[in-house]
Structure formats: structure tokens, C-alpha cells
Design a protein around this motif. Sequence first.
Motif, PDB file in Angstrom:
ATOM      1  N   ALA A   1       7.969 -24.444   7.184  1.00  0.00           N
ATOM      2  CA  ALA A   1       9.273 -24.265   6.497  1.00  0.00           C
ATOM      3  C   ALA A   1       9.991 -22.724   6.620  1.00  0.00           C
ATOM      4  O   ALA A   1       9.136 -21.943   6.375  1.00  0.00           O
ATOM      5  CB  ALA A   1       8.859 -24.610   5.281  1.00  0.00           C
ATOM      6  N   PHE A   2      11.258 -22.732   6.843  1.00  0.00           N
ATOM      7  CA  PHE A   2      11.752 -21.503   6.794  1.00  0.00           C
ATOM      8  C   PHE A   2      12.908 -21.460   5.810  1.00  0.00           C
ATOM      9  O   PHE A   2      13.689 -22.344   5.744  1.00  0.00           O
ATOM     10  CB  PHE A   2      12.678 -21.125   8.123  1.00  0.00           C
ATOM     11  CG  PHE A   2      11.536 -21.103   9.284  1.00  0.00           C
ATOM     12  CD1 PHE A   2      10.638 -19.602   9.552  1.00  0.00           C
ATOM     13  CD2 PHE A   2      10.810 -22.025   9.787  1.00  0.00           C
ATOM     14  CE1 PHE A   2      10.002 -19.709  10.495  1.00  0.00           C
ATOM     15  CE2 PHE A   2       9.992 -22.179  11.025  1.00  0.00           C
ATOM     16  CZ  PHE A   2       9.327 -20.640  11.154  1.00  0.00           C
ATOM     17  N   SER A   3      13.116 -20.423   4.634  1.00  0.00           N
ATOM     18  CA  SER A   3      14.215 -20.230   4.061  1.00  0.00           C
ATOM     19  C   SER A   3      15.359 -19.532   4.588  1.00  0.00           C
ATOM     20  O   SER A   3      15.125 -18.430   5.320  1.00  0.00           O
ATOM     21  CB  SER A   3      13.898 -19.603   2.822  1.00  0.00           C
ATOM     22  OG  SER A   3      12.754 -20.262   1.975  1.00  0.00           O
ATOM     23  N   GLY A   4      16.444 -20.067   4.326  1.00  0.00           N
ATOM     24  CA  GLY A   4      17.579 -19.230   5.007  1.00  0.00           C
ATOM     25  C   GLY A   4      18.874 -19.346   3.939  1.00  0.00           C
ATOM     26  O   GLY A   4      19.162 -20.126   3.306  1.00  0.00           O
ATOM     27  N   TRP A   5      19.614 -18.153   3.952  1.00  0.00           N
ATOM     28  CA  TRP A   5      20.842 -18.019   3.202  1.00  0.00           C
ATOM     29  C   TRP A   5      22.142 -17.762   4.250  1.00  0.00           C
ATOM     30  O   TRP A   5      22.175 -16.992   5.072  1.00  0.00           O
ATOM     31  CB  TRP A   5      20.714 -16.680   2.306  1.00  0.00           C
ATOM     32  CG  TRP A   5      19.661 -16.851   1.475  1.00  0.00           C
ATOM     33  CD1 TRP A   5      19.865 -17.198   0.091  1.00  0.00           C
ATOM     34  CD2 TRP A   5      18.304 -16.595   1.526  1.00  0.00           C
ATOM     35  NE1 TRP A   5      18.679 -16.974  -0.794  1.00  0.00           N
ATOM     36  CE2 TRP A   5      17.613 -17.003   0.465  1.00  0.00           C
ATOM     37  CE3 TRP A   5      17.357 -16.486   2.408  1.00  0.00           C
ATOM     38  CZ2 TRP A   5      16.321 -16.945  -0.084  1.00  0.00           C
ATOM     39  CZ3 TRP A   5      15.967 -16.292   2.426  1.00  0.00           C
ATOM     40  CH2 TRP A   5      15.395 -16.712   1.133  1.00  0.00           C
TER      41      TRP A   5
ATOM     42  N   VAL B   1      24.982 -20.055   0.633  1.00  0.00           N
ATOM     43  CA  VAL B   1      24.058 -21.231   0.540  1.00  0.00           C
ATOM     44  C   VAL B   1      22.744 -21.277   1.121  1.00  0.00           C
ATOM     45  O   VAL B   1      22.426 -20.671   2.034  1.00  0.00           O
ATOM     46  CB  VAL B   1      24.596 -22.539   1.733  1.00  0.00           C
ATOM     47  CG1 VAL B   1      24.067 -23.666   1.538  1.00  0.00           C
ATOM     48  CG2 VAL B   1      26.222 -22.704   1.398  1.00  0.00           C
ATOM     49  N   TYR B   2      21.986 -21.781   0.241  1.00  0.00           N
ATOM     50  CA  TYR B   2      20.497 -21.577   0.243  1.00  0.00           C
ATOM     51  C   TYR B   2      20.074 -23.103   1.199  1.00  0.00           C
ATOM     52  O   TYR B   2      20.527 -23.936   0.648  1.00  0.00           O
ATOM     53  CB  TYR B   2      19.716 -21.279  -0.673  1.00  0.00           C
ATOM     54  CG  TYR B   2      18.032 -21.462  -0.508  1.00  0.00           C
ATOM     55  CD1 TYR B   2      17.480 -20.572  -0.030  1.00  0.00           C
ATOM     56  CD2 TYR B   2      17.542 -22.668  -0.931  1.00  0.00           C
ATOM     57  CE1 TYR B   2      16.010 -20.546   0.214  1.00  0.00           C
ATOM     58  CE2 TYR B   2      16.225 -22.751  -0.684  1.00  0.00           C
ATOM     59  CZ  TYR B   2      15.383 -21.718  -0.147  1.00  0.00           C
ATOM     60  OH  TYR B   2      13.878 -21.815  -0.291  1.00  0.00           O
ATOM     61  N   ALA B   3      19.274 -22.701   2.148  1.00  0.00           N
ATOM     62  CA  ALA B   3      18.664 -24.159   2.815  1.00  0.00           C
ATOM     63  C   ALA B   3      17.092 -23.542   3.324  1.00  0.00           C
ATOM     64  O   ALA B   3      16.795 -22.854   3.623  1.00  0.00           O
ATOM     65  CB  ALA B   3      19.668 -24.632   3.833  1.00  0.00           C
ATOM     66  N   VAL B   4      16.193 -25.090   3.353  1.00  0.00           N
ATOM     67  CA  VAL B   4      15.160 -25.004   4.066  1.00  0.00           C
ATOM     68  C   VAL B   4      15.125 -25.567   5.372  1.00  0.00           C
ATOM     69  O   VAL B   4      15.483 -26.635   5.112  1.00  0.00           O
ATOM     70  CB  VAL B   4      14.010 -25.503   3.035  1.00  0.00           C
ATOM     71  CG1 VAL B   4      12.775 -25.524   3.744  1.00  0.00           C
ATOM     72  CG2 VAL B   4      13.928 -24.588   1.628  1.00  0.00           C
ATOM     73  N   ALA B   5      14.587 -25.185   6.465  1.00  0.00           N
ATOM     74  CA  ALA B   5      14.595 -25.809   7.750  1.00  0.00           C
ATOM     75  C   ALA B   5      13.182 -26.149   7.982  1.00  0.00           C
ATOM     76  O   ALA B   5      12.416 -24.825   7.658  1.00  0.00           O
ATOM     77  CB  ALA B   5      14.961 -24.966   8.733  1.00  0.00           C
TER      78      ALA B   5
ATOM     79  N   SER C   1      18.155 -32.192   0.938  1.00  0.00           N
ATOM     80  CA  SER C   1      17.955 -32.034  -0.501  1.00  0.00           C
ATOM     81  C   SER C   1      17.600 -30.444  -0.816  1.00  0.00           C
ATOM     82  O   SER C   1      17.662 -30.318  -1.976  1.00  0.00           O
ATOM     83  CB  SER C   1      16.682 -32.835  -0.678  1.00  0.00           C
ATOM     84  OG  SER C   1      15.600 -32.305  -0.185  1.00  0.00           O
ATOM     85  N   THR C   2      17.473 -29.735   0.008  1.00  0.00           N
ATOM     86  CA  THR C   2      17.200 -28.373  -0.430  1.00  0.00           C
ATOM     87  C   THR C   2      18.469 -27.496  -0.155  1.00  0.00           C
ATOM     88  O   THR C   2      18.300 -26.275  -0.669  1.00  0.00           O
ATOM     89  CB  THR C   2      16.261 -27.484   0.811  1.00  0.00           C
ATOM     90  OG1 THR C   2      16.819 -27.429   2.086  1.00  0.00           O
ATOM     91  CG2 THR C   2      14.848 -28.406   0.747  1.00  0.00           C
TER      92      THR C   2
END
Lengths: 191, 98
Positions: free
Chosen positions: A9-13, A76-80, A177-178
Amino acid sequence: MEEKTNQIAFSGWHGTDERLALQTVKTNFKESTGEHHWLGEGVYFFTVGIGEPLLHAQNWAILEAFKKRYTKYAVVYAVARVNDDAVLDLRQQAGLDIFNEHRRFVLDIFRKRNKRAKFSLDGKIFKHLRSVAGIELVLKNMYVQLTKEDRIQQVASRIENCTFLCVYNPNKNIDISTISIVKSDKVQETN
Amino acid sequence: MNIDAIKKKLEEYYSTVTPEQLIGEFEELGVELVDIPELEEISYSKEYSSFRFQDNDWYNDFLVTTSGDNQHISIPDCYPSDVSSNELSHIDQFAIAA
């Protein structure tokens, strides 16, 4: 999303127009298309690495507002999530070796056929790696102009100041959903 | 990053793809390929040079004779390669990307 083994999992902004951000929360990201993208056609995020990704995304969104003429920005934050064999990490020597070997292989065949690409090939090499090696996500440290001063002074540098995450096939790899808006405000000249 | 798995996929690809197939794949991706003129002869002028040869001299302009045409090129149009010719044997090997 489909189940995967050895997932990472990678967090991104991602900084953008607030109106687009509100839409993205509902419908997921869309790949940026065109020839000019650094790591090919995909969704670009600042991620954990050099500097503060949330702040980078905020600054990017504010700077882009003057060009794209929006008055409210959002981050916007998301998880890939992708399999470990679909990650090309160009922060590492091994990742750079993969890219360079593939580019060399392609260029050698072009040359043996007395051909060369008319325009820059980088984006197409990434797209080809998606096709033949199943790459779904690329990580790379880069330099980008992140302040108004950088752009006024037209700073060009090869010394990285941020870390990028480029995600291909967002509907497959970004968990909707993230996705959330973690910051929004009026565009002001803060730099 | 699972480098072994990525390498394995690429090695399988490298062992099976034909040059024509690879070129077709890149054309399908929208890559515009142009011909590199066939190199027949190269000469150079010493004047205004900015490129250092192995003999420690500097040269800039090359007269390239291709099939049917002569053209001057400058060093930025050249790139390192494993291609060489008799005319170029005394300098670093390079090919012409005219």
C-alpha cells in the motif's frame, strides 16, 4: 477491488481544483493523458520521501490555480494497492537498471532497423513496461517547481526536492474508499 | 518492488519478441519512428570546433554523406553507440542521428 497477493500500500497526496477533488471522491481518479507526463500516463501523487507530501500537494495546487484558473484548491489523499511485482521503484538502483535495460533493448532494435523515435520516448517506455512487465506503479524522486519564486526564477534543477508516485489503472489500483479531501481553501498567494 | 519477478517477465519477453513485433508495439503506442539516413562517409572541419577527439583536438562540424544528400551536422546530433566506421576509427565511436 480484486484480491492480490504480496500487496503493498502506498499513500499519496494530490493537489487540484476543489471541484475536481469533490468529483474524484465520488468517481475515483482519471489518468492524465498526453505526451508530456514525466512517468507516463497515470495519476500523479506526492508521496512519503523527500519533504512533506501534503505541503507539496498544497503548493502544487495553488501554483496550478493561476494557470488553470480555479479559485479554490484541495488536496486529495488516497491509498494505492498493487502487487510487489507491479512496482517499479526508480529511487533504487535495481529499478533504474530495469528501466535502462529496457530502454537500451528498445533503442538497439530501433537502430538495427535504422529507425529512431521522432520525439521523447520516456513516457512510451513506461507504457510499454506496463504492457510487457505488468508495471502498475512507479516511484521516483524528482525536482519540480513548488513555489511561485521557483516559477518566476524558472528554476531548473536535477537535484530532487520531492517524491512522486505515479499510479496506472486507477480504478484497479486506487481504493476509492480511501479517497478523501484532507485540505481545501481559497487560492491565495502564500509563496 | 519484486525485482526478480519483473526481470523474469522481461527476460521472457526479450527471448520471444521479434524486432518487427517490438516496433509494431511502439507504433501502436503512438511512437513516430523516422529513418536514420544511411551513413556513407563523414568528414569534419577543425574550424569553430567544440568537440574533443582522442588526439586532444577539438572539432565541431561534420559533413555527413548519406545516400543522395550531404548535410552538416553538429555534435549534439550525435550520440554514443557501438557503431563505428573507418572514418571514425580515430575518435570515440558514435552514430549519426541526422
